[in-house]
Design a protein around this motif. Structure first.
Motif, PDB file in Angstrom:
ATOM      1  N   GLY A  27      77.136  67.995  63.243  1.00 29.23           N
ATOM      2  CA  GLY A  27      77.899  67.375  62.161  1.00 29.23           C
ATOM      3  C   GLY A  27      78.530  68.400  61.236  1.00 29.23           C
ATOM      4  N   SER A  28      79.657  68.005  60.658  1.00 28.71           N
ATOM      5  CA  SER A  28      80.353  68.835  59.665  1.00 28.71           C
ATOM      6  C   SER A  28      80.508  68.008  58.399  1.00 28.71           C
ATOM      7  CB  SER A  28      81.727  69.255  60.190  1.00 28.71           C
ATOM      8  OG  SER A  28      81.602  70.040  61.356  1.00 28.71           O
ATOM      9  N   ARG A  29      79.883  68.459  57.331  1.00 31.29           N
ATOM     10  CA  ARG A  29      79.968  67.706  56.071  1.00 31.29           C
ATOM     11  C   ARG A  29      81.193  68.149  55.309  1.00 31.29           C
ATOM     12  NH1 ARG A  29      76.863  64.568  53.012  1.00 31.29           N
ATOM     13  NH2 ARG A  29      74.961  64.993  54.204  1.00 31.29           N
ATOM     14  N   LYS A  75      80.094  73.861  59.468  1.00 38.25           N
ATOM     15  CA  LYS A  75      79.082  72.842  59.218  1.00 38.25           C
ATOM     16  C   LYS A  75      79.236  72.235  57.828  1.00 38.25           C
ATOM     17  CE  LYS A  75      75.813  74.189  62.684  1.00 38.25           C
ATOM     18  NZ  LYS A  75      76.866  74.817  63.434  1.00 38.25           N
TER      19      LYS A  75
END
Lengths: 115, 113
Positions: B107-109, B9
């Motif tokens: 989502g992956s930041r 993540k």
């Protein structure tokens, strides 16, 4: 190529009031989908409501409803009885019926709910 | 059970490194996507796979390489990371490639230093 425009970068509303978010799109197609997605601070993209262009009746989901004007290529979202949990970024999106199609997003509207 | 799950993540890395983001969906959908959300929150399609076959490939640098080992998984590998790659990357799936809504992961930041 299809484009989606959200002309309101930010909106605010008092809790329990009604707010309308605007969206217009550009397409030469007659069949397509339109969506409103919500992105709260948690970052998750959540589907709020969808509308198929061939349906004349405006979609509703509890406190959320749309005003779909096909000829005007307008797809606004009305939120009734606004709640603090409605605070989020709202994205309008378009998807064609034809072939392998992506979801095209507008720029988003940041909605603030004032207590 | 999470319908569309992405890992990691959060990802912080140095310029020039190679990194991967994994995505899995348990919805039985045929089509999966990668979207990039930039710092201004704009969401743009990168890739789409239908039953392991690449069907959408937007103008993305070839440092980005998606891989779909089966229709439930779509991974994104990024080589030689640049500062401009910093963004949130969303995986999504849909029942098929032409109907209905997309279901998104969290989502992956990615932050490139």
């Amino acid at each position: 190529a299809q484009t989606v425009t959200q002309s309101q970068p930010e909106m605010s509303v008092q809790e329990a009031e009604t707010v309308t978010l605007s969206c217009t799109y550009d397409t030469s197609e007659s069949d397509y989908y339109l969506f409103w997605y919500k992105q709260p601070p948690s970052r998750q993209m959540i589907l709020v409501i969808r509308q198929e262009a061939y349906k004349q009746q405006n979609a509703t989901e509890n406190r959320f409803s749309v005003n779909f004007q096909k000829a005007a290529k307008s797809f606004s979202l009305k939120i009734s009885d606004s709640q603090l949990g409605d605070a989020a970024m709202y994205f309008c999106a378009y998807r064609s019926f034809q072939g392998a199609q992506k979801l095209v997003f507008g720029q988003g509207t940041r909605l603030t709910i004032n207590p | 059970d999470t319908a569309v799950s992405q890992t990691p993540k959060y990802l912080v890395t140095q310029m020039g490194n190679d990194k991967s983001i994994k995505c899995e969906q348990n919805l039985g959908h045929d089509t999966m996507y990668w979207y990039k959300q930039d710092s201004k929150k704009f969401l743009k399609i990168m890739f789409s796979y239908n039953n392991k076959e690449l069907i959408i490939n937007e103008t993305v640098p070839n440092r980005f390489s998606p891989k779909s080992p089966d229709k439930a998984h779509l991974n994104l590998h990024i080589n030689s990371l640049e500062l401009g790659d910093s963004a949130v990357y969303f995986c999504a799936s849909s029942r098929d490639s032409w109907t209905g809504e997309l279901f998104f992961g969290e989502g992956s930041r990615l932050t490139v230093l």
